[in-house]
Enzyme design. Sequence first.
Site, PDB file in Angstrom:
ATOM      1  NE  ARG A  33      -2.737  -0.954   3.496  1.00 38.85           N
ATOM      2  CZ  ARG A  33      -2.655  -2.123   4.133  1.00 38.85           C
ATOM      3  NH1 ARG A  33      -2.988  -3.251   3.503  1.00 38.85           N
ATOM      4  NH2 ARG A  33      -2.254  -2.193   5.391  1.00 38.85           N
ATOM      5  CB  SER A  50      -2.962 -14.690   5.383  1.00 36.94           C
ATOM      6  OG  SER A  50      -3.611 -13.600   5.961  1.00 36.94           O
ATOM      7  CB  CYS A  54      -7.256 -16.396  16.851  1.00 36.47           C
ATOM      8  SG  CYS A  54      -5.768 -15.395  16.843  1.00 36.47           S
TER       9      CYS A  54
HETATM   10  P1  FAD Z   1       2.603 -16.680  13.177  1.00 39.12           P
HETATM   11  O1  FAD Z   1       1.268 -16.126  12.949  1.00 39.12           O
HETATM   12  O2  FAD Z   1       2.716 -17.955  13.932  1.00 39.12           O
HETATM   13  O3  FAD Z   1       3.293 -16.863  11.764  1.00 39.12           O
HETATM   14  C1  FAD Z   1       4.608 -17.312  11.656  1.00 39.12           C
HETATM   15  C2  FAD Z   1       4.726 -18.153  10.398  1.00 39.12           C
HETATM   16  O4  FAD Z   1       6.115 -18.222  10.091  1.00 39.12           O
HETATM   17  C3  FAD Z   1       4.258 -19.584  10.600  1.00 39.12           C
HETATM   18  O5  FAD Z   1       3.213 -19.901   9.716  1.00 39.12           O
HETATM   19  C4  FAD Z   1       5.499 -20.424  10.320  1.00 39.12           C
HETATM   20  O6  FAD Z   1       5.199 -21.575   9.553  1.00 39.12           O
HETATM   21  C5  FAD Z   1       6.362 -19.492   9.503  1.00 39.12           C
HETATM   22  N1  FAD Z   1       7.790 -19.787   9.612  1.00 39.12           N
HETATM   23  C6  FAD Z   1       8.499 -20.002  10.747  1.00 39.12           C
HETATM   24  N2  FAD Z   1       9.789 -20.232  10.444  1.00 39.12           N
HETATM   25  C7  FAD Z   1       9.896 -20.153   9.106  1.00 39.12           C
HETATM   26  C8  FAD Z   1      10.980 -20.308   8.208  1.00 39.12           C
HETATM   27  N3  FAD Z   1      12.205 -20.591   8.643  1.00 39.12           N
HETATM   28  N4  FAD Z   1      10.731 -20.161   6.898  1.00 39.12           N
HETATM   29  C9  FAD Z   1       9.476 -19.878   6.440  1.00 39.12           C
HETATM   30  N5  FAD Z   1       8.422 -19.732   7.260  1.00 39.12           N
HETATM   31  C10 FAD Z   1       8.632 -19.857   8.565  1.00 39.12           C
HETATM   32  N6  FAD Z   1      -3.757 -14.311  19.708  1.00 39.12           N
HETATM   33  C11 FAD Z   1      -4.715 -13.427  20.051  1.00 39.12           C
HETATM   34  O7  FAD Z   1      -4.414 -12.233  20.149  1.00 39.12           O
HETATM   35  N7  FAD Z   1      -6.001 -13.831  20.276  1.00 39.12           N
HETATM   36  C12 FAD Z   1      -6.376 -15.128  20.155  1.00 39.12           C
HETATM   37  O8  FAD Z   1      -7.552 -15.469  20.342  1.00 39.12           O
HETATM   38  C13 FAD Z   1      -5.388 -16.081  19.824  1.00 39.12           C
HETATM   39  N8  FAD Z   1      -5.707 -17.391  19.718  1.00 39.12           N
HETATM   40  C14 FAD Z   1      -4.743 -18.280  19.341  1.00 39.12           C
HETATM   41  C15 FAD Z   1      -5.072 -19.619  19.232  1.00 39.12           C
HETATM   42  C16 FAD Z   1      -4.111 -20.547  18.847  1.00 39.12           C
HETATM   43  C17 FAD Z   1      -4.478 -21.988  18.751  1.00 39.12           C
HETATM   44  C18 FAD Z   1      -2.795 -20.108  18.550  1.00 39.12           C
HETATM   45  C19 FAD Z   1      -1.748 -21.095  18.106  1.00 39.12           C
HETATM   46  C20 FAD Z   1      -2.451 -18.785  18.664  1.00 39.12           C
HETATM   47  C21 FAD Z   1      -3.411 -17.859  19.067  1.00 39.12           C
HETATM   48  N9  FAD Z   1      -3.099 -16.505  19.217  1.00 39.12           N
HETATM   49  C22 FAD Z   1      -4.059 -15.612  19.588  1.00 39.12           C
HETATM   50  C23 FAD Z   1      -1.721 -16.025  19.023  1.00 39.12           C
HETATM   51  C24 FAD Z   1      -1.528 -15.430  17.650  1.00 39.12           C
HETATM   52  O9  FAD Z   1      -2.005 -16.329  16.699  1.00 39.12           O
HETATM   53  C25 FAD Z   1      -0.046 -15.142  17.429  1.00 39.12           C
HETATM   54  O10 FAD Z   1       0.376 -14.239  18.424  1.00 39.12           O
HETATM   55  C26 FAD Z   1       0.234 -14.531  16.076  1.00 39.12           C
HETATM   56  O11 FAD Z   1      -0.203 -15.377  15.052  1.00 39.12           O
HETATM   57  C27 FAD Z   1       1.741 -14.289  15.913  1.00 39.12           C
HETATM   58  O12 FAD Z   1       2.012 -13.801  14.649  1.00 39.12           O
HETATM   59  P2  FAD Z   1       3.435 -14.073  13.988  1.00 39.12           P
HETATM   60  O13 FAD Z   1       3.403 -13.456  12.647  1.00 39.12           O
HETATM   61  O14 FAD Z   1       4.502 -13.654  14.918  1.00 39.12           O
HETATM   62  O15 FAD Z   1       3.554 -15.647  13.909  1.00 39.12           O
END
Ligand code: FAD
Length: 569
Positions: A33, A50, A54
């Site tokens: 964007r 994406s 949650c």
């Molecule tokens: P993620 O969303 O986990 O994304 C990271 C991605 O990086 C993953 O898909 C992984 O495969 C990829 N990755 C890792 N290493 C590599 C690599 N070396 N090469 C390529 N790809 C890689 N939060 C809330 O605020 N409210 C909620 O209700 C809530 N419920 C949840 C329920 C569950 C079951 C879970 C598991 C989490 C929940 N969370 C919730 C937490 C929230 O989902 C996370 O805080 C958030 O997704 C973190 O975002 P992120 O981008 O840091 O990591």
Amino acid sequence: MNDNGKQGDSGKPRILIIGGVAGGASCATRLRRLSESAEITIFERGPYVSFANCGLPYYVGDVIADEKKLLVATPGLFRKRFNIDVRTQNEVLSIDRHSQEITIKNRKTGAVYNEGYDALVFSPGSSPIRPPLPGIELPGIFTLRTIPDSRQIREWIAQRGVERALIVGGGFIGLEMAENLVKRGVSVTIVEMLSQVMPTLDADMAVPIHNHLIANGVTLALGDAVSSFTEGPGGNIIEVATKSGHKYTADMVILAIGVRPEIGLAREAGLEIGERGGVRVDEHMRTSDQHIWAVGDAVEVQDFITGSWINVPLAGPANREGRIAADNILGRKVKFRGVQATAICQVFDMTIASTGTSEKVLKRSLKSGQSIPYEKVFLHTRHHVEYYPNSTPMTIKLIFSTTDGRILGAQAVGGEGVDKRIDVISMAIQRNSTVFDLEQCELCYAPQFGAAKDPVNIAGMIAANALRGDAPVAHWENADLDGSIILDVREPGEFDTGHVPRAINIPLGELRGRLGELDRNRQVLVYCAVGQRSYYASRLLLQHGIQAKNISGGFSCYAVWKQIQSDSH
Ligand code: FAD
């Protein structure tokens, strides 16, 4: 592109993103964007980008029946709508900071290749903790992070006809899983090492959650830790042993004992890692390398209230950090405000939410010499006026600085309307507001939504009254119960159904005429059912020159305090 960034061969800035879910995906689309010319590529190890992590517990529970609903966006949509190259099942293996290149393995073909970057965004998230306990690798022991994880759990339930599940850990994922499994007819036991569930809350706010879980058929084993798993007869069941010597039998185990930032790549690349085990970033989400930004669960940022480093694995911060990293990569100097860990979860029909610092964190900082002097008040109320049908009970705990009334944190447990109150207080915290601001804040009101004096106003009023000295508060756990007169101002019928030992009963309506019964040389600790009548009583006593304190939360808090004491024995 920032001042220092070199451009790719095409002359367009090349921005590579590791991880394509909350932080990574929101960073990518914000980048687009802001810049039509940037070359943006997301590398995602898993099969989806994406997706709604949650929502996973609700997919297990069949509340979300269609798996596709969990996919917020697809690689095709990223390409078409945003011209972003998404490579799923492409795992980044290493980061070479010197040559500004990453090495990637295509998990579909096995091919390993390199890509150069001008800016790299690190958003790999965090992985569920799987402690090295005996038997931990047995089939039927699951963690929940991805869509395939939830699919496996669903399949296991269906194929094995799961009747009993054991959940290790009583945090929000453990509780959400408990609810969803119960809804599927599974009998659930939660084993939690601490003496309470929802460790982000204070013990006094966790008690109603314990009661609610038990009322909904969940077995709670608090203050105990799992020590081993063994395969039961016929390989169909798992026997779970705990440190206290208990043994449980389950058809399935869910490990929900927390997450750990996935920082392997960052560590190997020599990026600074902080004391909380996350990648250290500055307020622009930049790491110790000027070409690398990091966001989401993998980073540690500053606690908005205490200023200390903190790792908060929540979707809100991850999304906001992704957006801020994008701004800064493209030259906008935007600062991240820090986190307050504002969080919410629902267990059966109980809503649990919190923002800011808890009392237990403040007590810990007191021990480490970085104390913030604080006070707390409790409010037991209803989410809207009682005369309008279907009001539900709600308890709010408000924690504030005694120096200037600044709000430090709030926790609420109830039904409807808990989210609204915590969100209002969360914003107040972000604006460094005080309890005097809550006292005066203007909130919307009609009978079905709240009260002309909203619970947020009332919590602010109780706190402000305490700070001004108009209505000092005391608490059961540290009040001078032996040296004071304990005055119960409820009606005799209420008193007879249960009261505090040594309490004398003078109902509020009779107090004015019976002041002579009180020894004026002693402090009077006043309580009623929840703290409202005792507030009126303490004002009355103070104006008659009697030193009085209102026990915040009244007999309701006494019951909680007693339960905490008996649970800890
Ligand atoms: P993620 O969303 O986990 O994304 C990271 C991605 O990086 C993953 O898909 C992984 O495969 C990829 N990755 C890792 N290493 C590599 C690599 N070396 N090469 C390529 N790809 C890689 N939060 C809330 O605020 N409210 C909620 O209700 C809530 N419920 C949840 C329920 C569950 C079951 C879970 C598991 C989490 C929940 N969370 C919730 C937490 C929230 O989902 C996370 O805080 C958030 O997704 C973190 O975002 P992120 O981008 O840091 O990591």
